[in-house]
Design a protein around this motif. Structure first.
Motif, short mmCIF file in Angstrom:
data_model
loop_
_atom_site.label_atom_id
_atom_site.label_comp_id
_atom_site.label_asym_id
_atom_site.label_seq_id
_atom_site.Cartn_x
_atom_site.Cartn_y
_atom_site.Cartn_z
N ASP A 1 0.81 -1.21 0.00
CA ASP A 1 0.00 0.00 0.00
C ASP A 1 0.84 1.27 0.00
N VAL A 2 2.13 1.14 0.10
CA VAL A 2 2.99 2.30 0.25
C VAL A 2 4.03 2.30 -0.85
N VAL A 3 4.16 3.43 -1.50
CA VAL A 3 5.17 3.51 -2.55
C VAL A 3 6.54 3.25 -1.93
N TYR A 4 7.31 2.40 -2.57
CA TYR A 4 8.53 1.88 -1.97
C TYR A 4 9.54 2.99 -1.66
N SER A 5 9.57 4.01 -2.53
CA SER A 5 10.58 5.05 -2.34
C SER A 5 10.36 5.86 -1.06
N ALA A 6 9.15 5.77 -0.51
CA ALA A 6 8.88 6.52 0.73
C ALA A 6 9.36 5.77 1.96
N THR A 7 9.71 4.50 1.80
CA THR A 7 10.06 3.68 2.96
C THR A 7 11.58 3.67 3.16
N PHE A 8 11.96 3.28 4.33
CA PHE A 8 13.39 3.13 4.59
C PHE A 8 13.60 2.02 5.61
#
Lengths: 370, 171
Positions: A363-370
């Protein structure tokens, strides 16, 4: 004594004399001045974060779980910076998890989001400190806020249940209670706070939802939505509470002023120690080497490590101020390993930050995660 | 901050911390909040050390009062959970006095920050109305009305206090 003033005078004097002054105030103030100047002058971005070397930590109360691992136990778990503000009062930049972009939201306060990052609670500008009768539910994908009027003023900021169904906060009128708002119907109900905890409630308390969205932590007590106490967490001596482990079975505490500021302890409900680590950073030299009895006097004792959130059941996200600005680390409670992490942050300067775990990465665009 | 100033600041804090922390405890009612408040004021003081070092204690006291009453000092900025411990009270009377003091303690915790600060200045620090007004940057009339309202509020929150008189000068 027959005047109220005499009684008030005696009570204030007793409150004032109840605790000895903490140690290390001067050094912490000096460190605070350094941090303030760093925050003003230095940008915090990927380049600065990339400059971070790996740092070490000392586990001093390890559970018997075999040999230490090389990497932090939470590796693989991902998080997002859900919201940041460059002042203490907003406006905030809040993540749209589907695009990875941040939307400016002009509110005073943004809560931790729901488990799917879809909603969070917000508080409007301009209300009396710690008191509001108006709270909003912010929708991350659209930027829309649905406002709710509360029958009783809420004290402290509202928190939203992981499933997004309820919001809750402390109400002090007519007596200390938890105000639970059904976000679908707008109906508010009061949940009693047990007597022992009620005495400790002030306008700085927050209500924390537990996984499952049916239990709330207030002070050291877990209650269900009917007000029944389901667990009470006893603090280990000389510590203060930070958070419950995501599964609700253990509490994360840090030392109060009698202990170093880099020590994180995991304890069970009855204050028995499960694990603890003393975070170390070579460039953050101690000028005040104090340590709890029987533990090492770690090199990072004078660093202020801020707890940001959980990174799985056995790891934390912590932030510490360095000469080049604050940096974020993943710290394993299992083996003390520390690893620099590099969050995508919308602002180069920030005063407040909401970090949330990513439960459903799809559900979350991967580039926003870390 | 240069090293001689740092040393001077450390000496000041070492000498005055007990007294300043006592005031912070009275203003906040809890150890964690008091520590936070004093730390905030000391950091401000340290940053302005050269201009305030002639009377640093007055500056710290003023900074604490002002921070307590006028700024929403965001707790849980990074989502630490504040646990506001009201100090334990060993040694209280074990009779009816316990209930009365508990009621008063609870009522004090329910006061607004400004009202509590006025009570601390007037009745713990024994400042005059004029001195309190100057400390808080408000008028003497405001101090008087805040004092009266605070005491009235205590009696509203804790009916047990209804039999205690309000002093003539604030009525």
């Amino acid at each position: 004594m027959n005047e109220l003033v005499d009684l008030v005078r005696a009570e204030l004097a007793e409150a004032a004399d109840a605790e000895p002054a903490p140690v290390g105030l001067a050094d912490r103030a000096l460190a605070g001045v350094r941090r303030r100047r760093v925050r003003r002058a230095v940008t915090v971005g990927a380049a600065g974060l990339a400059a971070a070397a790996l740092v070490g930590a000392v586990p001093f109360l390890l559970p018997d779980r075999g040999a230490p691992q090389d990497s932090a136990a939470g590796a693989g778990q991902r998080s997002v910076v859900y919201a940041t503000t460059s002042t203490n009062d907003g406006p905030w930049k809040v993540l749209d998890p589907k695009t990875g972009r941040y939307r400016t939201v002009d509110v005073e306060y943004v809560s931790l989001p729901t488990a799917d990052l879809r909603y969070s609670m917000v508080t409007p500008h301009g209300y009396r400190p710690y008191r509001t009768s108006r709270i909003g539910r912010y929708e991350s994908a659209t930027g829309q806020i649905r406002w709710y009027e509360l029958p009783a003023e809420m004290s402290g900021a509202a928190s939203i249940s992981p499933d997004g169904r309820y919001a809750a906060g402390i109400s002090l009128q007519p007596k200390a209670s938890i105000e639970v708002l059904d976000l679908s119907t707008g109906k508010a109900t009061q949940v009693d706070i047990p007597g022992a905890a009620r005495l400790k409630i002030t306008d700085t308390n927050q209500v924390l939802w537990q996984a499952g969205s049916r239990h709330l932590l207030v002070d050291n007590v877990v209650v269900d939505l009917a007000g029944q106490v389901t667990a009470t967490f006893e603090l280990p001596r000389a510590t203060r509470f930070l958070s419950l482990r995501p599964d609700g079975t253990a509490q994360l505490v840090v030392g109060n002023s009698a202990m170093p500021h880099n020590v994180f302890i995991l304890a069970d409900q009855h204050a028995a120690l499960i694990a603890g680590v003393a975070a170390l950073e070579p460039s953050c030299h101690p000028s005040l080497p104090i340590g709890p009895s029987g533990s090492p006097s770690p090199g990072g004792a004078n660093c202020n490590y801020d707890f940001l959130g959980w990174r799985g059941p056995e790891s934390l996200l912590v932030q510490v101020a360095f000469a080049n600005g604050p940096l974020m680390f993943e710290l394993s409670l299992r083996n003390g390993a520390m690893r620099a992490v590099h969050p995508p942050i919308p602002d180069t300067r920030y005063a407040g930050m909401v970090v949330a775990p990513v439960v459903n990465r799809a559900d979350v665009v991967y580039s926003a995660t870390f | 901050v240069r090293e001689p100033d740092r040393e001077q600041f450390r000496e000041f804090v070492a000498a005055r911390a007990p007294r300043l922390f006592r005031l912070a405890l009275a203003l906040t009612g809890g150890r964690e909040a008091a520590e936070d408040l004093l730390q905030h004021a000391l950091t401000q003081t340290c940053a302005r050390w050269r201009s305030v070092r002639d009377s640093p204690e007055a500056y710290v006291r003023r900074a604490m009062y002002h921070a307590q009453v006028s700024v929403w000092r965001r707790r849980g900025r990074l989502y630490e959970v504040p646990v506001h411990d009201v100090p334990d009270r060993p040694g209280l009377d074990e009779t009816a006095g316990v209930d009365l003091r508990l009621a008063l303690r609870t009522a004090l915790a329910r006061l607004g920050r400004r009202q509590r600060a006025v009570l601390v200045a007037r009745f713990l620090e024994d400042l005059s109305e004029e001195q309190t007004a100057e400390l808080l940057d408000v008028s003497v009339g405001t101090v008087r009305s805040q004092t009266y309202r605070a005491l009235q509020r205590l009696r509203q929150v804790a009916p047990e206090l209804a039999t205690f008189r309000l002093p003539a000068e604030v009525v």
